[in-house]
Enzyme design. Sequence first.
Site, PDB file in Angstrom:
ATOM      1  N   ASP A 121      -6.069  -5.443   6.624  1.00 34.61           N
ATOM      2  CA  ASP A 121      -6.986  -6.165   5.731  1.00 34.61           C
ATOM      3  C   ASP A 121      -7.035  -7.669   6.039  1.00 34.61           C
ATOM      4  OD1 ASP A 121      -7.641  -3.812   4.456  1.00 34.61           O
ATOM      5  OD2 ASP A 121      -6.133  -4.048   2.882  1.00 34.61           O
TER       6      ASP A 121
ATOM      7  N   LYS B 162     -14.325   0.369   7.632  1.00 35.26           N
ATOM      8  CA  LYS B 162     -13.989  -0.260   6.345  1.00 35.26           C
ATOM      9  C   LYS B 162     -15.288  -0.455   5.535  1.00 35.26           C
ATOM     10  CE  LYS B 162      -9.582  -0.434   6.916  1.00 35.26           C
ATOM     11  NZ  LYS B 162      -8.749   0.461   6.092  1.00 35.26           N
TER      12      LYS B 162
HETATM   13  C1  S3P Z   1      -5.138   0.664   1.360  1.00 34.78           C
HETATM   14  C2  S3P Z   1      -4.938   1.049   2.644  1.00 34.78           C
HETATM   15  C3  S3P Z   1      -5.722   0.525   3.760  1.00 34.78           C
HETATM   16  C4  S3P Z   1      -6.436  -0.773   3.389  1.00 34.78           C
HETATM   17  C5  S3P Z   1      -7.116  -0.711   2.059  1.00 34.78           C
HETATM   18  C6  S3P Z   1      -6.126  -0.361   0.967  1.00 34.78           C
HETATM   19  C7  S3P Z   1      -4.332   1.288   0.305  1.00 34.78           C
HETATM   20  O1  S3P Z   1      -6.679   1.486   4.117  1.00 34.78           O
HETATM   21  O2  S3P Z   1      -7.366  -1.130   4.378  1.00 34.78           O
HETATM   22  O3  S3P Z   1      -7.727  -1.943   1.747  1.00 34.78           O
HETATM   23  O4  S3P Z   1      -4.280   0.773  -0.815  1.00 34.78           O
HETATM   24  O5  S3P Z   1      -3.717   2.337   0.601  1.00 34.78           O
HETATM   25  P1  S3P Z   1      -6.297   2.697   5.119  1.00 34.78           P
HETATM   26  O6  S3P Z   1      -5.188   3.430   4.523  1.00 34.78           O
HETATM   27  O7  S3P Z   1      -7.522   3.564   5.202  1.00 34.78           O
HETATM   28  O8  S3P Z   1      -5.995   2.031   6.413  1.00 34.78           O
END
Ligand code: S3P
Length: 433
Positions: free
Chosen positions: A318, A345
């Site tokens: 992020d 994303k």
């Molecule tokens: C998150 C995991 C990440 C991140 C998202 C929040 C979470 O995504 O990019 O903003 O809270 O588990 P991914 O698990 O798809 O990488």
Amino acid sequence: MLIRPAKCVRGEIALPGDKSISHRAAIIAAMAEGESRIDNFATSADCAATLECLRELGVSIRQKAATVWVDGVGKSGFGVSDKPLDCGNSGTTMRLMAGVLAGQNFDSVLTGDDSLQRRPMGRIMEPLSKMGAEIESANGRAPIKIHGVNPLGSISYELPVASAQIKSCILLAGLNGNGETTVIEPIPTRDHTERMLRWFGVDVREASIGDTGKRICLSGDTRLTAADMTVPSDISAAAFFLIAACCLEDSDITVRNVGLNSTRGAVIDILRRFGADIRFENQGEQNNEPVGDVRVIAGLTARTEPLIKGDVIANLIDELPILAILGTQLEKGLEVRDAAELRVKETDRIAAIVENLRRMGAEAEEFEDGFKVRKSKLTGARVESFGDHRIAMAFAVAGLLADKGETEIIGAECVDVSFPGFFETLQDAVVYE
Ligand code: S3P
């Protein structure tokens, strides 16, 4: 939104509660027995979507400012919703709630906004189907219809993508499994779900595999007991201010009570590698999560090799948009690889970063799995948020760092997805000439 070049950022900054932890706090409290109180709950639209979905499923939730009381219904005690559950822009809501709903004895539909309806859901549909839930969707995209089953079968599943959302989805489903559920993660991802489940009394066991991998197990033969907690401030929100402070001479800012979980902390390690002066103060632990104040004093003194790739990407995912802005200020620029996940994303973040940086006069190159930015003078320009909160906030910081000209951010209101009040907080910290 118009942003002028700034001299520095100074002072003490209060940030919203961590988005990832807030989602988990609300969902896991809803699966527990008894009432849980959550303080400093994220003010983000994403976390409000999670609360709304839980309410639709019969969970009684009260909220006063950033304090939320969740009256848990037990892990399989949710009620059927007579309409599709709207996850808004929030991938975390959709993927985690899918895990909860797979283990309920009724059908549900999860949907979201246009951006969320373009994001891949096959990654959670596959393991949940293996556990015995029936899931329907067109092309692995939302809306998804979940035919829940209780109990689910229990699986051992190796993550094909380094994603905390997939891991969490399976672990939450595993709470309604008929045996041991195991998730194998070859590359570590944020571990808030594991920590939060333990806080609610679940025995989550972990073993290392190789140098970095982990095996995470829990049993469906478990109950969750209500627990109170305080959510730490969001390190991903802090990153915008930390990087602004590193880059703008004379800056000195302190962010209070930030989550310092090492599965989220790579942004700090990288800034330190570039010679940033970052100090931790008042460190402690809050409901199984490490926290502390973070102070940054301006300056980046090291001429470090500028390539970021490999396992660390999942820990930084992020923060990559704001790190791209940092790259324009580094002697050797910055290159990011192994980050193809950025393309799925809230928008295609690789394309968005490169497009906006070029509009501001920076030299930026796009790769299928990342980008390269050279040290560049930024000039104020008209840039797009592409409806993505982190793109809007990253380019607000780019506007502060510009040599001249105003930066206009089109669609800046999407910052509310993770950080309502971002521009006001920024305004309070910024000092102009
Ligand atoms: C998150 C995991 C990440 C991140 C998202 C929040 C979470 O995504 O990019 O903003 O809270 O588990 P991914 O698990 O798809 O990488």
